[in-house]
Design an enzyme around this catalytic site. Structure first.
Site, PDB file in Angstrom:
ATOM      1  N   ASP A 340      80.438-107.788  13.422  1.00 22.55           N
ATOM      2  CA  ASP A 340      81.065-106.849  13.032  1.00 22.55           C
ATOM      3  C   ASP A 340      80.735-105.092  14.047  1.00 22.55           C
ATOM      4  OD1 ASP A 340      82.303-107.596  10.417  1.00 22.55           O
ATOM      5  OD2 ASP A 340      80.788-107.207   9.156  1.00 22.55           O
ATOM      6  N   ASP A 623      79.234-108.229   5.914  1.00 21.23           N
ATOM      7  CA  ASP A 623      78.331-106.999   4.387  1.00 21.23           C
ATOM      8  C   ASP A 623      79.512-107.929   2.992  1.00 21.23           C
ATOM      9  OD1 ASP A 623      80.895-105.623   5.481  1.00 21.23           O
ATOM     10  OD2 ASP A 623      79.417-104.523   6.747  1.00 21.23           O
ATOM     11  N   ASP A 627      83.937-110.355   2.324  1.00 23.48           N
ATOM     12  CA  ASP A 627      83.350-111.308   3.635  1.00 23.48           C
ATOM     13  C   ASP A 627      83.641-113.085   3.085  1.00 23.48           C
ATOM     14  OD1 ASP A 627      83.954-109.650   5.630  1.00 23.48           O
ATOM     15  OD2 ASP A 627      82.280-108.309   5.202  1.00 23.48           O
TER      16      ASP A 627
HETATM   17  P1  ATP Z   1      83.522-102.958  11.085  1.00 21.95           P
HETATM   18  O1  ATP Z   1      84.318-104.365  11.562  1.00 21.95           O
HETATM   19  O2  ATP Z   1      82.969-102.066  12.729  1.00 21.95           O
HETATM   20  O3  ATP Z   1      82.191-103.093  10.476  1.00 21.95           O
HETATM   21  P2  ATP Z   1      84.994-101.499   9.220  1.00 21.95           P
HETATM   22  O4  ATP Z   1      85.243-103.325   8.846  1.00 21.95           O
HETATM   23  O5  ATP Z   1      83.293-101.551   8.399  1.00 21.95           O
HETATM   24  O6  ATP Z   1      84.062-101.698  10.730  1.00 21.95           O
HETATM   25  P3  ATP Z   1      86.052-100.602   7.183  1.00 21.95           P
HETATM   26  O7  ATP Z   1      85.285-100.104   6.732  1.00 21.95           O
HETATM   27  O8  ATP Z   1      87.377-101.879   6.954  1.00 21.95           O
HETATM   28  O9  ATP Z   1      85.420-100.986   8.367  1.00 21.95           O
HETATM   29  O10 ATP Z   1      87.142 -99.239   8.092  1.00 21.95           O
HETATM   30  C1  ATP Z   1      88.205 -99.675   7.997  1.00 21.95           C
HETATM   31  C2  ATP Z   1      89.042 -98.444   8.800  1.00 21.95           C
HETATM   32  O11 ATP Z   1      89.751 -97.693   7.207  1.00 21.95           O
HETATM   33  C3  ATP Z   1      88.449 -96.955   9.448  1.00 21.95           C
HETATM   34  O12 ATP Z   1      88.906 -96.812  10.392  1.00 21.95           O
HETATM   35  C4  ATP Z   1      88.364 -95.906   8.393  1.00 21.95           C
HETATM   36  O13 ATP Z   1      90.229 -95.032   8.919  1.00 21.95           O
HETATM   37  C5  ATP Z   1      88.646 -96.008   7.466  1.00 21.95           C
HETATM   38  N1  ATP Z   1      87.706 -96.124   6.526  1.00 21.95           N
HETATM   39  C6  ATP Z   1      86.658 -96.467   6.643  1.00 21.95           C
HETATM   40  N2  ATP Z   1      86.403 -96.214   6.024  1.00 21.95           N
HETATM   41  C7  ATP Z   1      86.337 -95.596   4.626  1.00 21.95           C
HETATM   42  C8  ATP Z   1      86.149 -94.580   3.515  1.00 21.95           C
HETATM   43  N3  ATP Z   1      85.203 -94.560   3.412  1.00 21.95           N
HETATM   44  N4  ATP Z   1      86.883 -93.082   3.124  1.00 21.95           N
HETATM   45  C9  ATP Z   1      88.623 -93.894   3.602  1.00 21.95           C
HETATM   46  N5  ATP Z   1      88.819 -94.478   4.275  1.00 21.95           N
HETATM   47  C10 ATP Z   1      87.820 -94.497   5.504  1.00 21.95           C
END
Ligand code: ATP
Length: 885
Positions: A340, A623, A627
């Site tokens: 990630d 996490d 997943d």
């Molecule tokens: P990584 O894989 O790098 O850890 P992630 O899988 O955690 O990233 P996500 O958390 O799924 O990524 O977030 C994907 C998208 O969703 C982000 O690019 C953002 O645009 C949106 N996003 C993330 N967190 C929030 C939130 N708390 N509220 C609204 N939109 C969000």
């Protein structure tokens, strides 16, 4: 006497069960409030109710564990040999064999105990935690410390830590299959229910051991430990799984084959000696026994266990906590790490860097920051001197930005109370909330949307000022921010339509509608971790592909991957593109591409499967609760210890204490070291065993007297393994371990080269010790002394050969021969002292039939040892040259 005390003595008829009472009544009965207990009260209740922990299944007692050491086919052969010796009246041989079996069992017992303690210590490190409210403040405590009355906060991915009566819920869904067998999640609420509601229908309760799959909730603890529903069913948690790994099973199989071969060989030899060479039947029985005890590498299983346990301990020191022992071996074979981005490759310290609105006006900017504060699941806590933020880092960044622009979160939230929400979900990629304007004469509801910009844009019809939306203009702005490595979010709002008029009722994808007004974009930065880039380079040098998987925009992903050295800087495969591929096409692309953007947890699972179908050994990080399937499927499922959910940790083979990519690389390195050390131990032990077997075979075939007795063979086997080979299990990492490609998991532990080397060394040792024996008998030395010479030569040769065996890829004269492993010197010294005892101590003389060796015997041994060591080194150098050409 409180009502609770009465409950303890058996519920009085008049008190309905917790699920049938109102929240207020439950809180009163438990003498607590929605602010939680205060610290003193919690401490006194902890005294009274004890730890919130189910009793553990008792471990098998020491006697059973000791006896288990004898359950091994090789040991059976040894016991058989002892019996034959005893029957033939060779009492000394029989007792020495029994003694060795006993020593071996004791060593195995102690080492296994150590390994288990290492694992147990790790289990304590992974003890679940619970988020609670204490004195009105949020705190995280070990779940074990929960007491009735504590107010527990739940979020998606948590394992419910005790039985709770829910007092607040927001889109809370809990999967209760652990209790009810029902695999569909149950939507939870807080209203009182009928007292006779069945367990599965008590939707205002959350039970220990069940899993939160969505939303948020808060509940007050009603029961802990064995009084919980789970405790009543299971009563206790399962003990530790036995310490066994695929490698150990492989070794067991190998032992089985070895036994058959040894027995057949011993039988054939005895028959041949009796029929052809006219040896007596009794002598031949004893020769067969000698061959059997010679060929059996008694100490190997114990060494393997200790090497694995050392690996586990070293990995913990480098922040990788192993949950399943086989992972130690598998780690050494990892060929792809899927990681990630956020938090593992980056610091997870998101900060708002850019706020982009359509007309750069301050009013719109203020509106955007306020909306970002309202549509937010984070919490801001004022601690007198500064703010602390809880919740996911994106939400925290929005809160921090609003606070530094002068907003007071509590005030804003009070002025615009939230009535419904659609929580953030990595599949949906946005969150939405509905609020009320308190200050309007007629309370009106409004909706706020915050999330991945393309998702938000899809639902926007207008700009902030009401003019038609300029979608293309926004797309250009999004691309520009993303190309700079920013995580981009958009924020939009709209007044609620008639369907929301009342301000109540749930929010759903459908009820959101598409008439939002775009407030603007927010660009967040999350700097890469310092250690990440060198660790990626190290993995590349080690032949391991690093793939970055992120929910972020492709351009953001490419930019960050580029700065870390992942991928070619141009390609990124996105979630929707993966969706369009069948398994075979994905297999091709998954192997080729290193950056995956806009992915959901389902994509992770498909990627793991595609890479595995290609023959890779895959480590995958995760996490979130979603997943778990990908983590289970991966060869090394890796969960985040600090920011991961309980669900992810439970599904993982390894947990990173610091959520750091560099720790995965470190664990892989340690995994390779463990595998190498086991190989080194085998490579060290086998030549001695094989060598002795050859000597006995050769002697019988040639019609000669045996140069050693079974007891003497066991002596050598024991000191070679227990003192010398054990030191090899502590070998540190060779500098080359991360400079070579991952091992092929299908390849046998002993490849042709190592087999050759085993035979080569065995021949050298035979030549040295049998040669010395023949020379001694030819010059009229008494048999006992000649035999002592043969044994001494072999033991001293082992002392020299261990220096060769220490390195798989380096010669004898490379640096650090004595320095890296501080145990080698003492181990050699101990061996020499023991060997002197063998030769000079009268008790040992009569036990082993040995005799005092004159000084020139020792000289012969030392010269032989040097020669063997140099010849092994010569072979290594020649082989190295051949391989290079
Ligand atoms: P990584 O894989 O790098 O850890 P992630 O899988 O955690 O990233 P996500 O958390 O799924 O990524 O977030 C994907 C998208 O969703 C982000 O690019 C953002 O645009 C949106 N996003 C993330 N967190 C929030 C939130 N708390 N509220 C609204 N939109 C969000």
């Amino acid at each position: 006497m409180t009502e609770r005390d009465i409950t303890e003595r058996g519920r009085i008829e008049a008190t309905p069960p917790f699920h049938a009472q109102t929240v207020e009544r439950v809180l009163t009965e438990l003498d607590t409030s929605v602010l939680g207990l205060d610290a003193d009260e919690a401490a006194s209740r902890r005294e009274k109710y004890g730890p919130n922990r189910l009793p553990q299944e008792p471990r098998p007692g020491p006697i059973r564990r000791f006896l288990a050491q004898f359950q091994n086919i090789l040991i059976y052969v040894l016991l058989g040999s002892a019996t034959i010796s005893a029957i033939l009246g060779e009492v000394i041989d029989a007792s020495v064999i029994l003694l060795v079996v006993l020593i071996n069992a004791v060593v195995g017992f102690i080492q296994e105990g150590k390994a288990e303690r290492a694992l147990e210590a790790i289990r304590d490190m992974l003890a679940p935690a619970a988020a609670i409210r204490r004195d009105g403040h949020r705190e995280t405590i070990p779940a074990e410390d929960l007491v009735p009355g504590d107010l527990v906060l739940l979020k998606a991915g948590d394992r419910v830590p005790a039985d709770l009566r829910l007092v607040e819920t927001e889109s809370l869904e809990i999967q209760e299959s652990a209790l009810t067998g029902e695999s569909l999640p149950v939507a939870k609420g807080t209203d009182p229910l009928d007292s006779d509601a069945a367990l599965a229908d008590r939707i205002n309760m959350a039970y220990a051991g069940t899993l939160v799959v969505q939303g948020f909730g808060a509940g007050t603890v009603t029961e802990t430990a064995s009084k919980t529903e789970l405790g009543r069913i299971t009563g206790m948690i399962a003990g530790l799984p036995p310490v066994e790994t695929p490698l150990m099973r492989q070794l067991e199989k190998f032992a089985g084959v070895l036994t058959v071969v040894i027995l057949a060989l011993a039988g054939a030899m005895a028959l041949f000696g009796w029929a052809v060479q006219d040896f007596g039947a009794r002598d031949m029985f004893m020769a067969a026994v000698a061959l059997a005890v010679a060929a059996i590498p008694e100490g190997l299983p114990a060494i393997m266990t200790i090497a694995l346990a050392i690996g586990v301990t070293r990995m913990v020191r480098r922040n990788a906590i192993i949950r399943r022992l086989p992972a130690v071996e598998t780690l050494g074979a990892v060929s792809v790490i899927c990681c990630d981005k956020t938090g593992t490759l980056t610091q997870n310290r998101l900060t708002v860097e850019d706020v982009v609105t359509s007309d750069e006006s301050d009013t719109v900017k203020q509106q955007l920051l306020r909306a970002g504060l309202l549509c937010n699941d984070g919490e801001a806590d004022w601690h007198g001197s500064g703010w602390t933020y809880h919740g996911n880092p994106t939400d925290s960044a929005f809160l921090a930005a609003a606070v530094s622009a002068g907003f007071d979160p509590a005030e804003e939230r009070a002025a615009h109370p939230r009535h419904a929400s659609l929580p953030f979900d990595s599949r949906r990629k946005f969150m939405a909330t509905r609020h009320l304007f308190q200050d309007r004469p007629e309370p009106t509801a409004f909706l706020v949307l915050k999330g991945a910009p393309e998702r938000v844009l899809d639902r926007c019809a207008a700009e902030a000022d009401g003019s038609p939306i300029d979608a293309d203009g926004w797309k250009t702005k999004i691309d520009a921010l993303a190309a700079g490595g920013r995580r981009v979010l958009a924020v939009a709002w709209r007044e609620a339509g008639p369907e929301h008029e009342t301000g109540y009722g749930p929010l759903s994808d459908a009820s959101l509608g598409t008439h939002f007004r775009m407030l603007g974009l927010v660009g967040l930065i999350d700097p890469p971790r310092e250690e990440a880039s060198p660790a990626v380079a190290e993995c590349h040098a080690a032949g391991i592909r690093v793939k970055m998987i992120t929910g972020d925009h492709a351009a953001t992903a490419r930019s960050i991957a580029g700065s870390l050295g992942i991928g070619d800087g141009t390609r990124a495969l996105s979630g929707p593109e993966i969706d369009a591929m069948d398994a075979d096409t994905l297999r091709l692309h998954a192997a080729d591409c290193d950056v995956f953007a806009r992915t959901t947890p389902e994509h992770k699972l498909r990627l793991v499967e595609a890479l595995q179908a290609d023959g890779r050994i895959v480590a995958m990080t995760g996490d979130g609760v979603n997943d778990a399937p990908a983590l289970k499927r991966a060869d090394i499922g890796t969960a985040m210890g600090a920011n991961g959910t309980e669900a992810a940790k439970e599904a993982a083979d390894m947990v990173l204490a610091d959520d750091n990519f560099a720790s995965i690389a470190a664990a892989v390195e340690e995994g390779r070291v463990v595998y190498d050390n086991i190989r080194k131990s085998i490579l060290f032990i086998l030549p001695t065993s094989f060598g002795w077997s050859f000597v006995i075979l050769a002697a019988v075939l040639a019609g000669q007297i045996l140069p050693v007795t079974p007891a003497q063979i066991l002596w050598v086997n024991m000191i070679a393994t227990v003192t010398l080979a054990l030191a090899l299990a502590f070998e540190p990492s060779e500098s080359a371990v991360m400079a070579r490609p991952p091992r092929d998991p299908a390849a046998p532990m002993l490849d042709l080269y190592l087999l050759w080397r085993t035979l080569y060394v065995a021949m050298l040792m035979v030549a040295a010790s049998y040669g010395a024996f023949l020379y001694a008998t030819a010059t009229g030395t008494p048999l006992a002394e000649a035999r002592t010479l043969a044994v001494t030569v072999l033991v001293v040769c082992d002392c020299a050969y261990i220096l060769n065996a220490r390195r798989l890829n380096k010669g004898l004269f490379a640096k650090g021969l004595w320095r890296d492993n501080k145990l080698i010197g003492p181990a050699i010294l101990a061996t020499v002292v023991l060997q002197a005892g063998f030769s000079y101590i009268p008790a040992l003389q009569s036990l082993f039939g040995s005799a005092a060796l004159p000084l020139d015997g020792w000289l012969i041994a030392v010269v032989a040892a040097f020669t063997v060591s140099i010849l092994v080194e010569a072979e290594f150098q020649i082989w190295k040259r051949l391989r290079r050409n």
